[in-house]
Design a protein around this motif. Structure first.
Motif, PDB file in Angstrom:
ATOM      1  N   ASP A 177       1.005  -1.070   0.073  1.00  0.00           N
ATOM      2  CA  ASP A 177      -0.007  -0.061   0.083  1.00  0.00           C
ATOM      3  C   ASP A 177       0.897   1.333  -0.060  1.00  0.00           C
ATOM      4  N   THR A 178       2.093   1.126  -0.475  1.00  0.00           N
ATOM      5  CA  THR A 178       2.928   2.154  -0.566  1.00  0.00           C
ATOM      6  C   THR A 178       3.723   2.417  -1.683  1.00  0.00           C
ATOM      7  N   PRO A 179       4.466   3.689  -2.303  1.00  0.00           N
ATOM      8  CA  PRO A 179       5.159   3.774  -3.434  1.00  0.00           C
ATOM      9  C   PRO A 179       6.125   2.936  -3.183  1.00  0.00           C
ATOM     10  N   GLY A 180       6.935   2.493  -4.311  1.00  0.00           N
ATOM     11  CA  GLY A 180       7.930   1.495  -4.044  1.00  0.00           C
ATOM     12  C   GLY A 180       9.360   1.811  -4.722  1.00  0.00           C
ATOM     13  N   ALA A 181      10.130   0.821  -5.168  1.00  0.00           N
ATOM     14  CA  ALA A 181      11.453   0.785  -5.647  1.00  0.00           C
ATOM     15  C   ALA A 181      11.673  -0.534  -6.454  1.00  0.00           C
ATOM     16  N   SER A 182      12.611  -0.014  -7.302  1.00  0.00           N
ATOM     17  CA  SER A 182      13.274  -0.926  -8.146  1.00  0.00           C
ATOM     18  C   SER A 182      14.625  -0.794  -7.998  1.00  0.00           C
ATOM     19  N   VAL A 183      15.367  -2.214  -7.637  1.00  0.00           N
ATOM     20  CA  VAL A 183      16.700  -2.344  -7.501  1.00  0.00           C
ATOM     21  C   VAL A 183      17.397  -3.295  -8.423  1.00  0.00           C
ATOM     22  N   LEU A 184      18.671  -2.826  -9.353  1.00  0.00           N
ATOM     23  CA  LEU A 184      19.148  -3.725 -10.160  1.00  0.00           C
ATOM     24  C   LEU A 184      20.551  -3.775  -9.950  1.00  0.00           C
ATOM     25  N   ILE A 185      21.066  -5.000  -9.771  1.00  0.00           N
ATOM     26  CA  ILE A 185      22.790  -5.090  -9.472  1.00  0.00           C
ATOM     27  C   ILE A 185      23.204  -6.049 -10.810  1.00  0.00           C
ATOM     28  N   ILE A 186      24.082  -5.368 -11.410  1.00  0.00           N
ATOM     29  CA  ILE A 186      24.697  -6.074 -12.499  1.00  0.00           C
ATOM     30  C   ILE A 186      26.468  -6.301 -12.127  1.00  0.00           C
ATOM     31  N   GLN A 187      27.094  -7.617 -12.401  1.00  0.00           N
ATOM     32  CA  GLN A 187      28.387  -7.634 -11.902  1.00  0.00           C
ATOM     33  C   GLN A 187      28.997  -8.674 -13.146  1.00  0.00           C
ATOM     34  N   ASN A 188      29.982  -8.220 -13.430  1.00  0.00           N
ATOM     35  CA  ASN A 188      30.844  -8.826 -14.590  1.00  0.00           C
ATOM     36  C   ASN A 188      29.759  -9.376 -15.972  1.00  0.00           C
ATOM     37  N   GLY A 189      29.010  -8.495 -16.212  1.00  0.00           N
ATOM     38  CA  GLY A 189      27.996  -8.492 -17.278  1.00  0.00           C
ATOM     39  C   GLY A 189      26.627  -9.404 -16.901  1.00  0.00           C
ATOM     40  N   SER A 190      26.693  -9.815 -15.812  1.00  0.00           N
ATOM     41  CA  SER A 190      25.234 -10.678 -15.402  1.00  0.00           C
ATOM     42  C   SER A 190      24.511  -9.902 -14.394  1.00  0.00           C
TER      43      SER A 190
END
Length: 336
Positions: A23-36
């Motif tokens: 019920d709240t605004p959210g977030a998006s997270v992305l972690i890329i390491q060594n191309g993956s």
């Protein structure tokens, strides 16, 4: 130098406990390491009114993370010999006042132009969202600068609005269309687009909110939300994977131009700033650190790159009361 750790998913999730609600605004997270992609997740809601959850395809307003796309657009024109970093502003905008006669493309990219902050120049009578053309008019009405070009560093949204306009003047093409044809489409960033005003249809869109008391109020647009080159791009974590890959492999611009973009600006006295072309630059625990943050009404964003370790961390949030860079720095700590 320290070696990499292998943080648990639970450890990363802990930093998003305030966003992981239905019920709240959210977030998006992305972690890329060594191309993956080593971690990616959406939390909370993209649209409170429709109860739409954040996914990896949710498009967030990037705010100032847009500047790296604007800088790349300019470098594409440099690569095609349609202008140079030393081209004067007045060569492209001949009717720009003489107070700016020494400003070059490089000054605009490095935030060393000395131009007045256009946000402080907007008249109180302005009710509609200000356009790029109106920003240009406001700057043309001025009679001076904060400082002589190249003598100091001062972050300038107006400089990047002008860079977007310069792309339009040189190519005789709408800046949004130029980005689509020369950056987004070639990289298959199919859902990434520039916000062109209220009539723009942004697919899979997150809306911005601000917490007032105990409730969240929609604060998706402001009077400065329709300018382009300084902060108008919307994208998702899934499309950012393609952008990071293009940077890592120099898919759009040459290696030498990419190195220039990631080089600290040099002032007239020979000293250096901590800003390249659309990127803030410093070190983190002894490693090269390339990063940027974004802030606009209803959105906060951050990107951190550690090229020596092929690590990139992206955090996108659709609420004002947030500090994504603090989160991304904490995640980085887990990796070192």
């Amino acid at each position: 130098k320290p070696t990499f750790a292998n943080p648990t998913h639970e450890g990363i999730d802990n930093y998003f406990s305030d966003y992981n609600h239905s019920d709240t605004p959210g977030a998006s997270v992305l972690i890329i390491q060594n191309g993956s992609v080593t971690y990616s997740r959406g939390y909370g809601l993209a649209n409170l009114e429709k109860k739409t959850p954040v996914t990896l395809q949710t498009n967030f307003r990037l705010a100032s993370l847009t500047k790296q796309f604007t800088a790349t657009a300019i470098l594409l024109l440099v690569q095609e010999n349609k202008l140079s970093l030393n081209t004067k502003l007045q060569e492209i905008v001949p009717d720009f006042p003489d107070y700016a006669r020494d400003i070059t493309i490089r000054h605009l990219l490095n935030h060393t132009s000395g131009l007045f902050d256009y946000e402080t120049l907007i008249p109180t009578s302005q009710l509609s969202q200000i356009s790029d053309a109106e920003v240009l008019d406001l700057l043309k009405q001025q009679t001076g600068l904060y400082f002589f070009p190249g003598s100091q560093y001062r972050y300038s949204n107006g400089g990047y609005v002008l860079l977007g306009l310069i792309v339009e003047l040189i190519t005789e093409q709408n800046f949004s269309q130029f980005l689509k044809q020369n950056i987004f489409n070639p990289l298959q960033m199919k859902n990434t687009q520039m916000y062109d005003g209220e009539e723009t249809l942004i697919t899979h869109r997150a809306y911005g909110y601000t917490k007032l008391g105990t409730t969240f109020t929609k604060t998706d647009q402001s009077i400065t939300s329709a300018t382009k080159g300084d902060g108008g791009v919307y994208t998702s974590a899934s499309d950012w994977i393609l952008w990071e890959n293009s940077i890592h492999h120099n898919l759009l611009i040459s290696n030498s131009l990419q190195e220039t973009a990631f080089s600290k600006g040099k002032l007239n006295d020979g000293s250096f700033t901590s800003y390249g072309f659309g990127w803030m630059l410093d070190t983190f625990k002894g490693w090269i650190h390339q990063y940027h943050t974004g802030s606009t009404i209803g959105f906060r964003t951050a990107i951190d790159r550690f090229p020596e370790k092929n690590l990139a961390i992206l955090v996108l949030i659709n609420r004002s009361n947030a500090n994504p860079w603090e989160i991304s720095q904490s995640i980085a700590q887990l990796y070192f």
